[in-house]
Design an enzyme around this catalytic site. Sequence first.
Site, PDB file in Angstrom:
ATOM      1  N   PRO A  78      -0.351 -10.821   3.876  1.00  0.00           N
ATOM      2  CA  PRO A  78      -1.204 -10.722   4.323  1.00  0.00           C
ATOM      3  C   PRO A  78      -2.837 -10.274   3.314  1.00  0.00           C
ATOM      4  O   PRO A  78      -3.583 -10.915   3.183  1.00  0.00           O
ATOM      5  CB  PRO A  78      -2.092 -10.015   5.628  1.00  0.00           C
ATOM      6  N   THR A  79      -1.782  -9.257   2.178  1.00  0.00           N
ATOM      7  CA  THR A  79      -2.711  -8.541   0.981  1.00  0.00           C
ATOM      8  C   THR A  79      -3.714  -7.853   1.338  1.00  0.00           C
ATOM      9  O   THR A  79      -4.897  -8.096   1.016  1.00  0.00           O
ATOM     10  CB  THR A  79      -2.377  -9.144   0.036  1.00  0.00           C
ATOM     11  N   GLY A  80      -4.052  -7.557   2.418  1.00  0.00           N
ATOM     12  CA  GLY A  80      -5.726  -6.723   3.565  1.00  0.00           C
ATOM     13  C   GLY A  80      -5.865  -6.136   2.768  1.00  0.00           C
ATOM     14  O   GLY A  80      -8.003  -6.408   2.125  1.00  0.00           O
ATOM     15  N   CYS A 140       7.016  -1.569   5.920  1.00  0.00           N
ATOM     16  CA  CYS A 140       7.243  -3.059   7.080  1.00  0.00           C
ATOM     17  C   CYS A 140       9.039  -2.054   7.126  1.00  0.00           C
ATOM     18  O   CYS A 140       9.799  -2.159   6.787  1.00  0.00           O
ATOM     19  CB  CYS A 140       8.179  -4.361   6.680  1.00  0.00           C
ATOM     20  N   ASN A 192       7.501  -7.040  11.010  1.00  0.00           N
ATOM     21  CA  ASN A 192       6.522  -6.133  11.315  1.00  0.00           C
ATOM     22  C   ASN A 192       5.009  -6.433  11.836  1.00  0.00           C
ATOM     23  O   ASN A 192       5.587  -7.551  12.242  1.00  0.00           O
ATOM     24  CB  ASN A 192       6.071  -6.012   9.951  1.00  0.00           C
ATOM     25  N   PRO A 193       4.499  -5.140  11.874  1.00  0.00           N
ATOM     26  CA  PRO A 193       2.982  -5.594  12.550  1.00  0.00           C
ATOM     27  C   PRO A 193       2.720  -6.937  12.560  1.00  0.00           C
ATOM     28  O   PRO A 193       1.946  -7.777  13.526  1.00  0.00           O
ATOM     29  CB  PRO A 193       2.100  -4.740  12.357  1.00  0.00           C
ATOM     30  N   CYS A 194       2.145  -7.703  10.942  1.00  0.00           N
ATOM     31  CA  CYS A 194       1.626  -8.846  11.049  1.00  0.00           C
ATOM     32  C   CYS A 194       2.672  -9.878  10.981  1.00  0.00           C
ATOM     33  O   CYS A 194       1.995 -11.217  10.813  1.00  0.00           O
ATOM     34  CB  CYS A 194       0.547  -8.604   9.338  1.00  0.00           C
ATOM     35  N   GLY A 195       3.464 -10.088  11.088  1.00  0.00           N
ATOM     36  CA  GLY A 195       4.970 -11.420  11.619  1.00  0.00           C
ATOM     37  C   GLY A 195       5.366 -11.959  10.515  1.00  0.00           C
ATOM     38  O   GLY A 195       6.059 -12.996  10.297  1.00  0.00           O
ATOM     39  N   GLU A 196       4.494 -10.971   9.106  1.00  0.00           N
ATOM     40  CA  GLU A 196       5.570 -12.017   7.778  1.00  0.00           C
ATOM     41  C   GLU A 196       7.010 -11.335   7.407  1.00  0.00           C
ATOM     42  O   GLU A 196       7.732 -12.467   6.323  1.00  0.00           O
ATOM     43  CB  GLU A 196       4.250 -11.713   6.489  1.00  0.00           C
ATOM     44  N   SER A 230       0.929  -1.245  -0.254  1.00  0.00           N
ATOM     45  CA  SER A 230       0.422  -0.047   0.025  1.00  0.00           C
ATOM     46  C   SER A 230       1.301   1.232   0.337  1.00  0.00           C
ATOM     47  O   SER A 230       0.371   1.944  -0.235  1.00  0.00           O
ATOM     48  CB  SER A 230      -0.805  -0.116   0.687  1.00  0.00           C
TER      49      SER A 230
HETATM   50  P1  ADP Z   1      -1.553  -4.014   2.141  1.00  0.00           P
HETATM   51  O1  ADP Z   1      -2.300  -5.476   1.455  1.00  0.00           O
HETATM   52  O2  ADP Z   1      -2.265  -3.074   2.548  1.00  0.00           O
HETATM   53  O3  ADP Z   1      -0.604  -3.443   1.117  1.00  0.00           O
HETATM   54  P2  ADP Z   1      -0.624  -5.718   3.982  1.00  0.00           P
HETATM   55  O4  ADP Z   1      -2.393  -6.782   4.602  1.00  0.00           O
HETATM   56  O5  ADP Z   1      -0.238  -7.337   3.150  1.00  0.00           O
HETATM   57  O6  ADP Z   1      -1.396  -4.746   3.876  1.00  0.00           O
HETATM   58  O7  ADP Z   1       0.415  -5.925   5.236  1.00  0.00           O
HETATM   59  C1  ADP Z   1       1.289  -5.891   4.801  1.00  0.00           C
HETATM   60  C2  ADP Z   1       1.947  -4.650   5.888  1.00  0.00           C
HETATM   61  O8  ADP Z   1       1.630  -3.644   5.816  1.00  0.00           O
HETATM   62  C3  ADP Z   1       1.807  -5.332   7.591  1.00  0.00           C
HETATM   63  O9  ADP Z   1       2.559  -6.028   8.440  1.00  0.00           O
HETATM   64  C4  ADP Z   1       2.335  -4.061   7.739  1.00  0.00           C
HETATM   65  O10 ADP Z   1       4.138  -3.914   8.922  1.00  0.00           O
HETATM   66  C5  ADP Z   1       2.113  -3.496   7.427  1.00  0.00           C
HETATM   67  N1  ADP Z   1       0.791  -2.516   7.404  1.00  0.00           N
HETATM   68  C6  ADP Z   1      -0.823  -3.031   7.044  1.00  0.00           C
HETATM   69  N2  ADP Z   1      -1.599  -2.250   7.306  1.00  0.00           N
HETATM   70  C7  ADP Z   1      -0.831  -1.261   8.290  1.00  0.00           C
HETATM   71  C8  ADP Z   1      -1.057  -0.385   8.790  1.00  0.00           C
HETATM   72  N3  ADP Z   1      -3.123  -0.226   8.701  1.00  0.00           N
HETATM   73  N4  ADP Z   1      -0.921   0.915   9.235  1.00  0.00           N
HETATM   74  C9  ADP Z   1       0.294   0.330   9.321  1.00  0.00           C
HETATM   75  N5  ADP Z   1       1.026  -0.150   8.609  1.00  0.00           N
HETATM   76  C10 ADP Z   1       0.054  -1.409   8.716  1.00  0.00           C
END
Ligand code: ADP
Length: 578
Positions: free
Chosen positions: A426-428, A94, A275-279, A78
């Site tokens: 995670p690719t949220g 990250c 990093n926050p989500c562990g990956e 992102s």
């Molecule tokens: P995205 O799909 O938005 O690129 P991901 O869900 O793949 O993001 O998360 C990847 C990494 O991005 C996370 O492990 C974290 O380091 C960072 N990240 C995700 N969400 C946030 C957030 N709200 N604020 C800051 N960093 C974030």
Amino acid sequence: MKESGMLKISDNTRTVLERRYLKKDPAGNLEETPEELFQRVASCIAEAEGYYEDGLDPSEVAEAFYRVMTEFKFLPNSPTLMNAGNDLGQLAACFVLPVDDSLEGIFDAVKNAALIHKSGGGTGFSFSRLRAKNCRVGSTGGVASGPVSFMKIFNTATEQVKQGGTRRGANMAILRVDHPDILEFIGCKEDNEALNNFNISVGVTDAFMQAVRQGEAYDLIDPRNGEPRGSLDARTVYETLIHQAWFNGDPGIVFLDRINRDNPTPEIGEIESTNPCGEQPLLPMEACNLGSVNLSRCVAVQGGKTRVDYEALKETVWLAVRFLDDTIEMSRYPLAAIDEMVKGNRKIGLGVMGFADLLFMMGIPYNSDEAVALAEKVMGFVQAEAHEASRHLAVSRGAFPNIDKSVFKGDEARAYRNATCTTIAPTGTLSIIAGCSSGIEPVFALSFVRRVMDGDELVEVNPLFEATARARGFYSDELMARIAKVGTIAHMEEIPEDVRAVFVTAHDVSPEWHIRMQAAFQNHTDNAVSKTVNLPRQASEDEVRDIYDMAFDLCCKGVTIYRDGSKENQVLSVSDAK
Ligand code: ADP
């Protein structure tokens, strides 16, 4: 770049892009279209090609980047989509920051985290170097308040910074299991709101796991001098950790020794946090750009059967590695120390998304040996090609500068441009933009109710499931609404058995299969794998223990579990923040 036609994108993609990614003026009016966003990103990143003597033509590379992104075959994390070519220019998702055992050290980290959050990055910290609660503070004669108390300062700072940023900051806190404050740390999120901007994980060592298995005590270590400072019964600590994770999902667990066995630059430092989500395990002051290949777009249909198109996958991976390496050049890191560390190791993290969609398309149940074998094959291929692409870049651009302090020293076959190449994120949000299933997770629902603005409810059906339901003649609005309520089709006899076997959701997949899948991907990933093991609400603590044991035995780098409903009282979670 040439003008390109209107992009065909779904309403969901458009909504997400408009809300958070498209440039806006101070009054909040959109200043760019989705096409312009991808052009901005492609041109900015391709500019790096001009930095190298034998770099490629930046405009041709920009075309290729634009194409691969707008075909939704590959997307960078992102911050790259948000900030490339903009004033901020910080492109990595990250970061890991050191927290030294001094007031200056702690508040430097608070400040640096604030700068990173402002740019959309997430921060991980190890609090393991801080002296324990109630230890003497030499200069004042007072006593230290300990890691958990300082974490609250980071939490509050995050809370305030998020008011001004594009997305809420996310933090990871890791404490080693042999830190004297470990029990306080394990329980620190029981009151869900106190540390709502943190994910927490216990950093477990092999010695600790061995002590658990043998029913022994283990030493706590004073971080100031490495001397033993009391001991705890390993099983009691493990049970407490398991209970807490069962209760509300926090803490997670990371296997520090396993992570450090894959540390490419042990001479530069030990990995203490992710990093926050562990990956993404990183050294202190290191950052990493992630990117993900959408597997559901790298397929070919032959004789009515869908298969992985390895040619298309290879082409996408090579372009993605170039993109991520170029991103390092184009990113403006918030601190000189980070810039130096990043450019010394040049870590990138390419992963995959849309894996569950791929399985749907190929008619393979997620919870099957065949799916695990496919995971090994596909990720093995992505990993091998990413390494090859990185080696190829090293030929013209040079290997990463720290290579002589790395495990690849003197190894011609592994003279890479990047100290690591692969990570499963995670690719949220990315998966929403790309319109695919997230990361390597099974889909959460085949059909669900989405509340739209005027309070109406709309039943949204997974497109691959809908196509199958229509083709096989069992589609009806009534059935889709019922599936949204029940959450699984496992017991719906009006649906053909073979369809029920293939179209499984996260809750149909038992914990064993979740872990086996995570391990299969981990086998072919330089960094780590983002994966949640879903459990039904009635799952027991014993089941959680089995999951942890299995993850350790199968060489995963960490585990996150989520028991249905257990975070219900939590005000905010990382996924809400996007
Ligand atoms: P995205 O799909 O938005 O690129 P991901 O869900 O793949 O993001 O998360 C990847 C990494 O991005 C996370 O492990 C974290 O380091 C960072 N990240 C995700 N969400 C946030 C957030 N709200 N604020 C800051 N960093 C974030």
